[in-house]
Design a protein around this motif. Structure first.
Motif, PDB file in Angstrom:
ATOM      1  N   ASP A  64     -21.307  37.763  -9.533  1.00 26.19           N
ATOM      2  CA  ASP A  64     -22.351  36.804  -8.596  1.00 26.19           C
ATOM      3  C   ASP A  64     -21.597  35.966  -7.892  1.00 26.19           C
ATOM      4  O   ASP A  64     -22.086  35.951  -6.587  1.00 26.19           O
ATOM      5  CB  ASP A  64     -23.389  36.418  -9.535  1.00 26.19           C
ATOM      6  CG  ASP A  64     -24.098  37.264 -10.564  1.00 26.19           C
ATOM      7  OD1 ASP A  64     -23.840  38.416  -9.955  1.00 26.19           O
ATOM      8  OD2 ASP A  64     -24.773  36.795 -11.327  1.00 26.19           O
ATOM      9  N   GLN A 107     -19.683  37.042  -4.489  1.00 23.34           N
ATOM     10  CA  GLN A 107     -20.192  37.629  -3.371  1.00 23.34           C
ATOM     11  C   GLN A 107     -20.593  36.864  -2.510  1.00 23.34           C
ATOM     12  O   GLN A 107     -20.410  36.713  -1.334  1.00 23.34           O
ATOM     13  CB  GLN A 107     -21.194  38.582  -3.750  1.00 23.34           C
ATOM     14  CG  GLN A 107     -20.830  39.989  -4.333  1.00 23.34           C
ATOM     15  CD  GLN A 107     -22.199  40.679  -5.176  1.00 23.34           C
ATOM     16  OE1 GLN A 107     -23.060  39.974  -5.241  1.00 23.34           O
ATOM     17  NE2 GLN A 107     -21.836  41.886  -5.669  1.00 23.34           N
ATOM     18  N   THR A 108     -20.878  35.430  -2.982  1.00 21.42           N
ATOM     19  CA  THR A 108     -21.205  34.227  -2.345  1.00 21.42           C
ATOM     20  C   THR A 108     -20.164  33.646  -1.463  1.00 21.42           C
ATOM     21  O   THR A 108     -20.321  33.074  -0.326  1.00 21.42           O
ATOM     22  CB  THR A 108     -21.940  33.213  -3.092  1.00 21.42           C
ATOM     23  OG1 THR A 108     -21.066  32.398  -3.715  1.00 21.42           O
ATOM     24  CG2 THR A 108     -23.207  33.733  -3.774  1.00 21.42           C
ATOM     25  N   SER A 139     -18.034  33.510   2.863  1.00 19.29           N
ATOM     26  CA  SER A 139     -17.310  31.974   3.534  1.00 19.29           C
ATOM     27  C   SER A 139     -15.914  32.332   3.949  1.00 19.29           C
ATOM     28  O   SER A 139     -15.313  31.971   5.047  1.00 19.29           O
ATOM     29  CB  SER A 139     -17.134  31.003   2.491  1.00 19.29           C
ATOM     30  OG  SER A 139     -18.455  30.944   2.068  1.00 19.29           O
ATOM     31  N   GLN A 187     -22.942  22.919  -1.929  1.00 23.53           N
ATOM     32  CA  GLN A 187     -23.665  24.037  -1.830  1.00 23.53           C
ATOM     33  C   GLN A 187     -24.679  24.656  -3.121  1.00 23.53           C
ATOM     34  O   GLN A 187     -25.661  25.034  -3.234  1.00 23.53           O
ATOM     35  CB  GLN A 187     -23.176  25.529  -0.960  1.00 23.53           C
ATOM     36  CG  GLN A 187     -23.261  25.428   0.283  1.00 23.53           C
ATOM     37  CD  GLN A 187     -22.344  26.506   0.767  1.00 23.53           C
ATOM     38  OE1 GLN A 187     -22.051  27.441   0.052  1.00 23.53           O
ATOM     39  NE2 GLN A 187     -22.055  26.545   2.034  1.00 23.53           N
ATOM     40  N   HIS A 188     -23.643  24.792  -4.047  1.00 22.69           N
ATOM     41  CA  HIS A 188     -24.088  25.467  -5.264  1.00 22.69           C
ATOM     42  C   HIS A 188     -24.856  24.384  -6.192  1.00 22.69           C
ATOM     43  O   HIS A 188     -25.794  24.803  -7.043  1.00 22.69           O
ATOM     44  CB  HIS A 188     -23.119  26.281  -6.059  1.00 22.69           C
ATOM     45  CG  HIS A 188     -22.692  27.319  -5.404  1.00 22.69           C
ATOM     46  ND1 HIS A 188     -21.908  27.654  -4.548  1.00 22.69           N
ATOM     47  CD2 HIS A 188     -22.938  28.741  -5.649  1.00 22.69           C
ATOM     48  CE1 HIS A 188     -21.627  28.903  -4.000  1.00 22.69           C
ATOM     49  NE2 HIS A 188     -22.266  29.358  -4.876  1.00 22.69           N
TER      50      HIS A 188
END
Lengths: 229, 229
Positions: free
Chosen positions: B5, B8-9, B13, B104-105
């Motif tokens: 998961d 993919q994020t 970037s 961000q996370h």
DNA sequence: GTCTATATACGGATAGAC
DNA sequence: GTCTATCCGTATATAGAC
């Protein structure tokens, strides 16, 4: 045991250390007067660790080194054949000392819970007493000759195994929660290494060595003496 | 969340990464065609990380480097002013990327228990995705310019603080056992760093990144969600 | 934009005097 | 045993051709 108790046992070992190193490297060392060799080996080891821990062993030029030891470059080369051999000698002798002290303190203990706590404390206290060497060995692994590198890796796996064995024994005796011993041992090692790798951080926070050891013991015990989820 | 998961994020970037680096260093880079710069910066970064992680940044000669990038030494020097500036650029750009993704996370999460687990996992997954950079940054800290060194130290303390804050918040809410948050945060960081510093060990044991993350989460939670002794 | 050729300095190591 | 002086290779960086 606390750090002060430990220090007294190690100071005795240190007295004979340079004599041992001299005897172990007689063939390489061209200087023959024992007293001179011991005095200069001490300078050489301390200077090498000092400069290397500031800017790395490779970045330490023989001219820097000469200045720090107070010996000329010519004189230095009668104690080792090359800069690379100096590196190997430092690592080899340090590793031997560390292994000997570890075994001495840990082997005699029976009860796994006491043994785990002792192994943790001895590791931390030893890395405190020999901090420059531990840091050096950790950071210079990349630059070692293949044979020294192999031995450093073996030594890392060996100390991992010490912890894994204690955990296994304790699990068999029902004193520890069932956990993967290899994985736990690796985690413990990582916590121990932080003490000498991040020394600047702990100095800044004024964390003492006994305080750090207490923390690690509690942290590790919480995982191994609690019902697993 | 698991590693797949997360990947993919981050891939999104990475697409824009070299363009950003180009824009941030326009003044230093003499080459003006954007497409060329991006292609060559990618080669330069990858080659520098590859060789440095094998034998150290200092030991990487510009001739080695030229060979690995496929660019001549002359061409290389139109992308940076000196070897030291290349080091600084690598560190600066990597640090920026890492910080951005971390924030961000982690920021959006409310519940401290979930937040702690997420912070641990994101750190591990991020260091897996950018392993060469993390290892590089860790090992080359000694060779940095004073200003870069300072920023690296600040960044280490900043991420420590992220964990300390989560722990404090959770303790206030009664979800975590009372423990020294600074000390715990340092311990957590040590466990996270082991994943990229001792990669050879985990590769040998075939420990996967999700497996490692699960272990660290359990280890840390055992200490913070258990009655203190 | 990229190359080849080269300037210049600094590295490890040794020879030979003392 | 130790020093000084020096050899020689290799490092980073640049100048100028293409």
């Amino acid at each position: 045991m606390n750090y002060q108790d430990f220090q007294q046992t190690i100071d005795i070992s240190k007295d004979h250390l340079y004599r041992e190193i001299y005897l172990a490297n007689r063939d390489q060392i061209q200087v023959k007067k024992e007293k001179t060799v011991i005095r200069n080996l001490s300078r050489i080891f301390n200077a090498a660790l000092k400069i290397s821990n500031e800017k790395g062993f490779q970045a330490m030029s023989m001219r820097d080194f000469s200045k720090e030891t107070g010996l000329s470059m010519g004189a230095l080369y009668s104690y080792f054949a090359s800069k690379d051999e100096l590196l190997d000698m430092l690592l080899r002798q340090g590793r031997q000392l560390v292994m000997r002290i570890l075994r001495q303190h840990i082997q005699p203990i029976g009860d796994p819970v006491v043994k785990l706590e002792t192994a943790i404390r001895i590791h931390i206290y030893l890395s405190e007493a020999l901090q420059p060497w531990f840091y050096f060995s950790f950071m210079e692994a990349k630059n070692m000759s293949p044979s020294e590198k192999e031995k450093t890796v073996a030594s890392e796996l060996y100390t991992d195994q010490i912890f894994a064995d204690i955990l296994l024994e304790g699990q068999a005796a029902g004193q520890f929660t069932p956990r993967d011993p290899q994985q736990s041992a690796g985690g413990i090692k990582a916590l121990l290494q932080d003490w000498y790798v991040k020394r600047w951080k702990y100095a800044k926070r004024k964390t003492g060595v006994d305080q750090y050891a207490d923390f690690i013991v509690e942290f590790v015990m919480a995982y191994h003496r609690t019902p697993s989820t």
